[in-house]
Design an enzyme around this catalytic site. Structure first.
Site, mmCIF file in Angstrom:
data_model
loop_
_atom_site.group_PDB
_atom_site.id
_atom_site.type_symbol
_atom_site.label_atom_id
_atom_site.label_comp_id
_atom_site.label_asym_id
_atom_site.label_seq_id
_atom_site.Cartn_x
_atom_site.Cartn_y
_atom_site.Cartn_z
ATOM 1 N N GLU A 154 0.823 -1.226 0.000
ATOM 2 C CA GLU A 154 0.000 0.000 0.000
ATOM 3 C C GLU A 154 0.848 1.264 0.000
ATOM 4 O OE1 GLU A 154 -2.600 0.146 3.408
ATOM 5 O OE2 GLU A 154 -3.558 -1.777 2.961
ATOM 6 N N GLY A 155 2.166 1.133 0.085
ATOM 7 C CA GLY A 155 3.017 2.298 0.290
ATOM 8 C C GLY A 155 3.306 2.552 1.753
#
Lengths: 316, 316
Positions: B284-285
Site C-alpha cells: 500500500e506504500g
C-alpha cells in the site's frame, strides 16, 4: 503492563483491514502502549522529552577531544533551539526540557574515586524523577556530557562484564590514541570499583545525568508512563537498574541502535530490540525523538484503521 | 542529481552543532534531497503518495488465499480513509491519491501468455506518469493487487535471476501449499518468457500497477522529484527499469525492507539501503509513508540546526 488492555489491543489489531501481523513492529508498539496506558486505544497527546546534562571528572584522563565547557555550550544551544534534538522534538511533536546538573561541579574521576557519594547519587535521581511530568503519555530520555561515552562503557562493563574493548567507541570523535586512553581509563575504573552491585554501580561509575536518567525511568515506571530511551549512553545509564532488576525497564523501549559499537552488544544483553537503525551516534535523545514518530504512526494505524467488518473487506 | 547543491549541503552538515557524521543516515538523506531538488536547503512542503491497484490473471493458478474482489474492496477502503496507508499518510503529512487500474480487467495469466501487450503496457505507464503532480517535492509510491507478490517474484527472477525459491514469500498469508503453487507458477512463467529483456520484462511478467509505478518513477526522474519506494512488490515493479539502466532509479530511496524474504535480496541486488526495518509486509506504500517521517526529520535538522559559529560552540 496491563494484560487485559494489551490483549484487547491485540484483538483489535487482528480485526483491522490488513493481513494479520503485516504491520510488524507497529503492531507490537501499539500493544505495548496499550498495556502501559491501560487503554485498548492508547494515545499520545502529550509527549515529553527530558535531556539531562552533566560533567565528568574522568575527563582528566584525556578521554575526550573536546573541553568540558562544550557541555554548557551545548545546553545553551538546546535552550536557544539550535541543536538536533530541538528540530527532532519539533518534528515528532515532543515538548523538550533540558536539565543542566551542576555543570560547574563535575563528578569525581572514576579512575581515582567513586563518581558520586550515595547522598549525591540519590539527590540526582530525585532531580530526574521530579522532572517527569505526571501528564506525559510517553517520555523521551536523552543526555549531554563531554566524556560520558567513557562513563557509559564503565557502566556497561560493570553491569554486564565482558572485555572492555567491546564497550569502547569513538564517541564524539576520539582518535586511536584517545580510544586507547578511554579503554585504559575504563579498565582502571572497573578494577578500582570491582564488586560494586546494583545501584552501587551508579554511584561508583556513573554521573549526574546517568543518575537523573535512572530516577526518571523509575518515576515513569511508577506512573506507568512508557519511555523511549536513546542510544548507547542513555541505555548504559540504565544498566544499574537492570542489574538491580531487569523488570524495572519493562516500560522502556529503545529508540535506535547507535553506531557506537557497544550499543548493539548492550541491547542484546538487555533483551531490547531498537526501533530504528540509522547509523546515528549523537545522543541528546535524538534517536528516541526520531522513534517517537514511528510510535505515533503505530497508534494512528491502531486507532484509525477500519475493521474488516466496518470496511466490508473479505478475509477478516 | 546536482553535484554542487549536494556539495553545499554536505558543507552545511559539517558546520552544524554536532560531531561530524553523527546524524548518520539523516545526513545522507539531506544531501540526497539537496542534490535532487538542486537546493542547499531542500524542502518538503508538498509530499504526494500514489497507490496503484491492479488485478492479475495469475490468480487462476491459486497463488493467493484471497479472492481478487479484495483488490476493489481495499481500494474502496483507501477511498473511505480506513486503511493503514491513510493513517500513515496523515501521520507523515502526505497527500494520498489512489489509482484503480481497470480492476475488472485482470492481466493475462503469466504462466500462459504475456501479462499485457506492448500498447497496454505503455498506456499503463502513461497513466502512472500522468498521476505525478509537477509540484510534488517528494513522491511516495505504493501498490495493491491480490496476487501481486507472485508477479513481484517473477519480475525479480527475470530481472536478477537466481533460484525462484529465494524470491517467494507468504505475501498476504499463503500456507505451505500456496507457497508451492506460487513457486511453481513463477518457475513456469519465467520459463515461458525466458529471454525477455528490459521493459519487455514488464509486459511479459508485470501488471498494470507495476507498469504505472514504472511510469511514475520515470516521470519523477524527469522532473527531478525524489521518490520513496515501498516494499518488495513496489521495488520489484522497478526491476525492468533497473534492467534497462540502473541509473533510472538514482532518484529513488527505498522506505523499508519488508519481512517478505525476497526484498532484502532484491535491495542488495539493486544496491539500495532501506531507511527502515520494522518487520512490516503490508504494501500500500505503508513503509514508504513511514519513512517520509524520517526524511522530514532529516531536513528539519539540516535546515533548522545552528552552526558552531552561530551557537558559539567549540569544535566546529
Amino acid at each position: 503492563a496491563d494484560a487485559a488492555a494489551a490483549q484487547a489491543a491485540r484483538a483489535r489489531q487482528a480485526s483491522l483491514t490488513k493481513p494479520p501481523g503485516s504491520l510488524g513492529r507497529l503492531e507490537e508498539l501499539a500493544v505495548f502502549m496499550a498495556g502501559w496506558q491501560r487503554l485498548e486505544r492508547p494515545r499520545i497527546d502529550k509527549a515529553k522529552a527530558l535531556v539531562f546534562a552533566g560533567n565528568h571528572g574522568v575527563c582528566a584522563q584525556g578521554v575526550n577531544p573536546f573541553p568540558q565547557e562544550v557541555t554548557a555550550q551545548m545546553v545553551a544551544n538546546f535552550e536557544a533551539g539550535g541543536a538536533a534534538i530541538n528540530q527532532l522534538c519539533r518534528a515528532s511533536g515532543a515538548d523538550l526540557t533540558v536539565v543542566a546538573l551542576d555543570l560547574d561541579r563535575p563528578t569525581a574521576d572514576i579512575t581515582q574515586a567513586p563518581a558520586m557519594s550515595e547522598p549525591e547519587t540519590l539527590a540526582e535521581m530525585r532531580r530526574g524523577a521530579e522532572a517527569v511530568s505526571a501528564e506525559a503519555q510517553v517520555l523521551i530520555l536523552g543526555e549531554m556530557g563531554i566524556g560520558n561515552s567513557t562513563i557509559a562503557a564503565a557502566l556497561a562493563c560493570a553491569g554486564f562484564g565482558g572485555d572492555v574493548q567491546g564497550w569502547i567507541g569513538r564517541g564524539t570523535g576520539s582518535d586511536a590514541a584517545g580510544l586507547a586512553r578511554k579503554a585504559d581509563a575504563v579498565r582502571r575504573a572497573c578494577a578500582r570499583h570491582a564488586g560494586v552491585q546494583g545501584l552501587g554501580i551508579l554511584a561508583a561509575l556513573g554521573g549526574r545525568e546517568q543518575a537523573a536518567i535512572c530516577g526518571a525511568v523509575l518515576e515513569a515506571r511508577s506512573r506507568r508512563i512508557p519511555v523511549l530511551l536513546d542510544g548507547f549512553i542513555c541505555t548504559a545509564a540504565t544498566a544499574p537498574l537492570h542489574a538491580a532488576d531487569p523488570k524495572l525497564l519493562d516500560h522502556c523501549l529503545v529508540g535506535h541502535v547507535s553506531r557506537e559499537p557497544g550499543h548493539a552488544r548492550l541491547l542484546e544483553a538487555m533483551g531490547k530490540t531498537p526501533v530504528l537503525s540509522l547509523d546515528m551516534a549523537l545522543g541528546e535523545g535524538s534517536g528516541a525523538a526520531l522513534a517517537l514518530g514511528v510510535l505515533r504512526a503505530a497508534l494512528e494505524c491502531h486507532n484509525g484503521m477500519a475493521t474488516f467488518a466496518q470496511a466490508g473487506v473479505a478475509g477478516g
